[in-house]
Design a protein around this motif. Structure first.
Motif, mmCIF file in Angstrom:
data_model
loop_
_atom_site.group_PDB
_atom_site.id
_atom_site.type_symbol
_atom_site.label_atom_id
_atom_site.label_comp_id
_atom_site.label_asym_id
_atom_site.label_seq_id
_atom_site.Cartn_x
_atom_site.Cartn_y
_atom_site.Cartn_z
ATOM 1 N N ASN A 118 0.838 -1.197 0.000
ATOM 2 C CA ASN A 118 0.000 0.000 0.000
ATOM 3 C C ASN A 118 0.874 1.249 0.000
ATOM 4 O OD1 ASN A 118 0.872 -0.161 2.710
ATOM 5 N ND2 ASN A 118 -0.789 -1.621 3.011
ATOM 6 N N MET A 119 0.251 2.351 0.343
ATOM 7 C CA MET A 119 0.971 3.623 0.223
ATOM 8 C C MET A 119 2.045 3.814 1.281
ATOM 9 S SD MET A 119 -1.940 6.395 -0.534
ATOM 10 C CE MET A 119 -2.975 6.289 -1.973
ATOM 11 N N SER A 120 3.024 4.609 0.935
ATOM 12 C CA SER A 120 4.000 5.044 1.929
ATOM 13 C C SER A 120 3.335 6.095 2.818
ATOM 14 C CB SER A 120 5.207 5.662 1.230
ATOM 15 O OG SER A 120 4.806 6.862 0.591
ATOM 16 N N ALA A 121 3.960 6.360 3.944
ATOM 17 C CA ALA A 121 3.401 7.336 4.878
ATOM 18 C C ALA A 121 3.280 8.708 4.214
ATOM 19 C CB ALA A 121 4.263 7.415 6.128
ATOM 20 N N ALA A 122 4.276 9.052 3.401
ATOM 21 C CA ALA A 122 4.272 10.369 2.752
ATOM 22 C C ALA A 122 3.119 10.457 1.751
ATOM 23 C CB ALA A 122 5.604 10.596 2.051
ATOM 24 N N GLU A 123 2.943 9.389 0.985
ATOM 25 C CA GLU A 123 1.853 9.345 0.015
ATOM 26 C C GLU A 123 0.502 9.492 0.716
ATOM 27 O OE1 GLU A 123 1.762 6.524 -3.765
ATOM 28 O OE2 GLU A 123 2.930 5.684 -2.119
ATOM 29 N N ARG A 124 0.390 8.766 1.852
ATOM 30 C CA ARG A 124 -0.857 8.799 2.587
ATOM 31 C C ARG A 124 -1.137 10.204 3.109
ATOM 32 N NH1 ARG A 124 -0.041 6.180 7.892
ATOM 33 N NH2 ARG A 124 0.902 8.222 8.152
ATOM 34 N N ASP A 125 -0.108 10.835 3.677
ATOM 35 C CA ASP A 125 -0.297 12.188 4.189
ATOM 36 C C ASP A 125 -0.681 13.131 3.069
ATOM 37 O OD1 ASP A 125 0.299 11.180 6.620
ATOM 38 O OD2 ASP A 125 2.380 11.921 6.664
ATOM 39 N N GLY A 126 -0.091 12.911 1.895
ATOM 40 C CA GLY A 126 -0.438 13.724 0.730
ATOM 41 C C GLY A 126 -1.903 13.560 0.367
ATOM 42 N N LEU A 127 -2.358 12.301 0.429
ATOM 43 C CA LEU A 127 -3.760 12.014 0.117
ATOM 44 C C LEU A 127 -4.692 12.679 1.131
ATOM 45 C CD1 LEU A 127 -5.769 10.341 -1.641
ATOM 46 C CD2 LEU A 127 -5.442 8.464 -0.023
ATOM 47 N N PHE A 128 -4.330 12.572 2.394
ATOM 48 C CA PHE A 128 -5.116 13.213 3.454
ATOM 49 C C PHE A 128 -5.214 14.710 3.217
ATOM 50 C CE2 PHE A 128 -4.725 10.045 7.237
ATOM 51 C CZ PHE A 128 -5.568 9.187 6.562
ATOM 52 N N GLU A 129 -4.089 15.301 2.856
ATOM 53 C CA GLU A 129 -4.055 16.735 2.641
ATOM 54 C C GLU A 129 -4.907 17.112 1.433
ATOM 55 O OE1 GLU A 129 -0.197 19.386 2.474
ATOM 56 O OE2 GLU A 129 -0.039 17.735 3.927
ATOM 57 N N GLU A 130 -4.744 16.347 0.392
ATOM 58 C CA GLU A 130 -5.516 16.544 -0.832
ATOM 59 C C GLU A 130 -7.015 16.536 -0.536
ATOM 60 O OE1 GLU A 130 -4.198 15.343 -4.302
ATOM 61 O OE2 GLU A 130 -6.105 15.959 -5.175
ATOM 62 N N LEU A 131 -7.421 15.632 0.365
ATOM 63 C CA LEU A 131 -8.843 15.510 0.687
ATOM 64 C C LEU A 131 -9.249 16.391 1.863
ATOM 65 C CD1 LEU A 131 -9.084 11.653 0.288
ATOM 66 C CD2 LEU A 131 -10.204 13.337 -1.155
ATOM 67 N N GLY A 132 -8.258 17.105 2.431
ATOM 68 C CA GLY A 132 -8.557 18.029 3.522
ATOM 69 C C GLY A 132 -8.980 17.344 4.801
ATOM 70 N N ILE A 133 -8.430 16.174 5.063
ATOM 71 C CA ILE A 133 -8.821 15.481 6.292
ATOM 72 C C ILE A 133 -7.623 15.212 7.193
ATOM 73 C CG2 ILE A 133 -10.911 14.360 5.377
ATOM 74 C CD1 ILE A 133 -9.184 11.898 4.802
ATOM 75 N N GLU A 134 -6.522 15.931 6.952
ATOM 76 C CA GLU A 134 -5.313 15.651 7.743
ATOM 77 C C GLU A 134 -5.508 15.967 9.224
ATOM 78 O OE1 GLU A 134 -5.694 17.944 5.504
ATOM 79 O OE2 GLU A 134 -4.580 19.788 5.899
ATOM 80 N N GLU A 135 -6.502 16.807 9.513
ATOM 81 C CA GLU A 135 -6.746 17.154 10.920
ATOM 82 C C GLU A 135 -7.655 16.132 11.617
ATOM 83 O OE1 GLU A 135 -5.601 20.140 12.341
ATOM 84 O OE2 GLU A 135 -4.477 20.451 10.453
ATOM 85 N N LEU A 136 -8.223 15.243 10.855
ATOM 86 C CA LEU A 136 -9.269 14.380 11.412
ATOM 87 C C LEU A 136 -8.777 12.981 11.775
ATOM 88 C CD1 LEU A 136 -12.064 15.195 8.779
ATOM 89 C CD2 LEU A 136 -11.621 16.351 10.951
ATOM 90 N N THR A 137 -7.477 12.749 11.645
ATOM 91 C CA THR A 137 -6.982 11.370 11.707
ATOM 92 C C THR A 137 -7.297 10.649 13.019
ATOM 93 O OG1 THR A 137 -4.875 12.245 12.393
ATOM 94 C CG2 THR A 137 -5.103 11.690 10.066
ATOM 95 N N GLY A 138 -7.441 11.421 14.117
ATOM 96 C CA GLY A 138 -7.687 10.777 15.402
ATOM 97 C C GLY A 138 -9.167 10.609 15.722
ATOM 98 N N LYS A 139 -10.049 11.042 14.791
ATOM 99 C CA LYS A 139 -11.482 11.024 15.121
ATOM 100 C C LYS A 139 -12.172 9.741 14.675
ATOM 101 C CE LYS A 139 -12.374 15.858 15.476
ATOM 102 N NZ LYS A 139 -13.343 16.911 15.266
#
Ligand SMILES: Nc1ncnc2c1ncn2[C@@H]1O[C@H](COP(=O)(O)OP(=O)(O)O)[C@@H](O)[C@H]1O
Ligand SMILES: [Mg+2]
Lengths: 249, 356
Positions: A118-139
């Motif tokens: 699957n994705m690398s951590a960097a790729e995943r963070d990029g995806l989160f950012e792209e979708l604007g959910i990087e702040e929601l990871t703990g919810k």
């Protein structure tokens, strides 16, 4: 091998037999290439979901052939098809896509647990950012608005780098502003990941975002509209910026 | 484990309930097993204390101590590592204030079943006895003169010894010639050396010796199993424990099944994504294992805790080895109950979850 991720050849689907027979899908041929986004619109009961689930290997057609990423899946057993789904297909559903007792980042860690590559951590963070959910990871899903939940669902579907992304009414539970926003994000993320994407929707306004629009009527699929532009209409780009408000449920 | 543990953490109450059920069942199982070994001890404690290997009875006795009668002369034909003769009868002893059923043992003070005294002195003079210290709890003490139900002879307690109950009665130990007087009255006066009657010969060590004519050699464990009521009582309690295993399997099965049915949609979505039934099934198994283990461990602690506060009259003895086995069986049985849910998960059609 063709560059078409999904190929449906003369696929039909019939439910029941005799007097109760329903021909949900009449002979349908469809090809979707990498990076291509198509929409299927049509009235309820016309066979859209049937087509989508056959395309995703969730059910077998009554006739015809289905190829996903060059592999003919029509005759595979459920176990092998499950493997194909895991490796190649991402699903986004109307709602309840997420596991209620996992946080946003745990939803993805679950996928880490069951598959490799699957994705690398960097790729995943990029995806989160792209979708604007990087702040929601703990919810947890219960603490997210409807729009946020669908954005997480998109991240989840794309996390495995699927070659085929299938969305069945992904915006049905959202108000129209949120629907545009989610649709825009879905399109741009899918294109960025180079996935062949089918979006089933009944909202004709959302088709602004896609390359081709098909219409399903009584089990017959027809090409409705083909666009040159692969870019998003200008007036909609604003929706790509994630907004702060959390009014959805 | 990942899914299993996350779900438990997010649904504490739900899983606390199922753990509580397992806790209570395991408490009951542990307690019953304690009761079973306690009651068993009541019957066999004195025999266990001998640590003997075999016991000789007469062939015609059908392994019953009371029915086995032989002369001391015959008894002395038995060979082995160490041998000890045993004569036994049941009586009511009365010290004027308290009355208690007792098992009177006639023994030879120089043979190995002679008990060590924990208080007072061993018997020496005529009609002196060493008493089981359970009698002390019943109101008897060193120096007490005991009148007996079947004879005018009086006994005197010179000391106490521990762990000596036989067939649910505390034991009185006395010298074999005196025992003959209690049992046979006047007739005992004319007895020559070797003519005394005993019921059994207890043997420790040795093997393969000739068995004298008319005698039968049995394992000590066989002897215990043939004590009156012993096997029946044990079987009853063991059966109750087995029923509890079945009940806990059923309860866990039902509980997990209800939880699983509630999650069919969620499992279906996961299966649509390509997560295998095997992974989901393992998660349910892991969950059950975690919960059952926690329940059983707490149940174990609770049993030990409650055991500390029980009055002596409750015959509970904890056999930790056996409890560990029962605990393991409970966990295994709970996991077995989870198989119903596993089956349900395997049968879920992801398509139904998708088309909602
Ligand atoms: N599992 C099934 N069994 C019988 N009939 C079905 C089944 N799934 C769908 N259908 C029928 O097939 C037709 C198309 O359904 P569907 O693909 O769900 O339509 P849509 O998604 O466009 O609303 C409907 O008439 C529906 O009743
Ligand atoms: Mg549908």
């Amino acid at each position: 091998m063709t560059d078409h991720v999904l190929q449906l050849k003369e696929v039909t689907k019939t439910f029941g037999s005799g007097r109760t027979e329903v021909q949900a899908l009449k002979e349908t041929t469809l090809e979707v290439a990498r990076g291509e986004v198509i929409a299927i619109i049509g009235p309820s009961g016309s066979g859209k979901s049937t087509l989508l689930t056959i395309a995703g290997g969730l059910q077998t057609p009554s006739g015809g052939e289905v190829h996903i990423a060059g592999e003919r899946i029509t005759d595979l057993n459920e176990k092998r098809r499950s493997r194909v789904r895991l490796d190649h297909v991402g699903f986004i559903l109307q709602a309840s896509n997420l596991v209620p007792f996992l946080t946003v980042s745990e939803q993805l860690r679950l996928l880490d647990k069951v598959k490799k590559g699957n994705m690398s951590a960097a790729e995943r963070d990029g995806l989160f950012e792209e979708l604007g959910i990087e702040e929601l990871t703990g919810k947890y899903p219960g603490d997210l608005s409807g729009g946020e939940r669908q954005r997480v669902a998109i991240a989840k579907a794309l996390y495995s780098n699927p070659s085929l992304l299938l969305a069945d009414e992904p915006t049905a539970s959202l108000d129209s502003d949120r629907a545009f926003e989610v649709m825009g994000l879905l399109k741009s993320a899918a294109v960025k990941k180079d996935a062949a994407t089918i979006v089933v929707t009944h909202d004709t306004r959302l088709t602004d975002y896609v390359d081709k629009v098909y219409k399903m009527v009584d089990g017959t699929l027809r090409l409705e509209e083909e666009k040159e532009a692969e870019r998003l209409p200008d007036e909609r780009t604003e929706f790509l910026e994630p907004e702060e408000e959390r009014d959805g449920v | 484990m990942f899914l299993a543990w996350r779900e438990i953490k997010q649904n504490k109450l739900r899983f606390a309930l199922i753990t509580a059920v397992l806790l209570l069942v395991s408490f009951l199982v542990f307690f019953l097993s304690g009761l079973a070994s306690g009651l068993a001890g009541l019957n066999r404690e004195a025999v266990d204390k001998w640590q003997s290997d075999t016991i000789y009875l007469t062939e015609e006795s059908d392994k019953s101590l009371n029915q086995s009668m032989m002369t001391a002369e015959k008894a002395d034909e038995v060979e082995g590592g160490e041998t000890a003769v045993l004569a036994e009868m049941n009586l009511i002893a009365d010290n004027g204030e308290a009355k208690n059923g007792v098992a009177l043992f006639g023994i030879r003070p120089d043979e190995f079943i002679m008990p060590k005294v924990t208080e007072g002195k061993p018997f020496k003079d005529e009609n002196e006895v060493i008493a089981s210290d359970y009698l002390r709890d019943e109101g008897f003490s060193v120096g007490d003169e005991l009148s007996l139900s079947s004879t005018d002879e009086k006994l005197t307690i010179t000391g106490f010894t521990d762990k000596s109950r036989f067939n649910a009665a505390p034991v009185l130990f006395m010298d074999l010639p005196d025992f003959q007087k209690i049992k046979f009255g006047q007739a005992a006066e004319q007895m020559e050396e070797g003519e005394e009657t005993v019921n059994a010969v207890v043997v420790k060590g040795g093997s393969g010796e000739q068995v004298p004519d008319e005698l039968e050699k049995i394992e000590t464990e066989t002897f215990i199993k043939n004590l009156p009521g012993y096997t029946e009582q044990n079987l009853t309690l063991t059966l109750m424990i087995y029923f509890l295993f079945a009940i806990s399997a059923a309860v866990v099965a039902i509980f997990l099944y209800v939880l699983t049915v509630q999650k069919i949609g969620m499992f279906g979505v996961m299966k649509a994504q390509g997560i295998s039934s095997g992974y989901l099934a393992w998660s349910v198994i892991a969950q059950t294992f975690i919960l059952a283990l926690i329940g059983v461990l707490i149940g174990f602690g609770l049993t030990i805790g409650v055991g500390q506060f029980l009055p002596n009259a409750v015959p509970v003895t904890f056999d930790y080895g056996l409890m560990a086995v029962y605990g393991a069986v409970l966990v295994a049985v709970a996991v077995l109950g989870a198989l119903v849910s596993v089956w349900t998960i395997v049968k879920i059609d992801p398509l139904e979850a998708i088309s909602g």
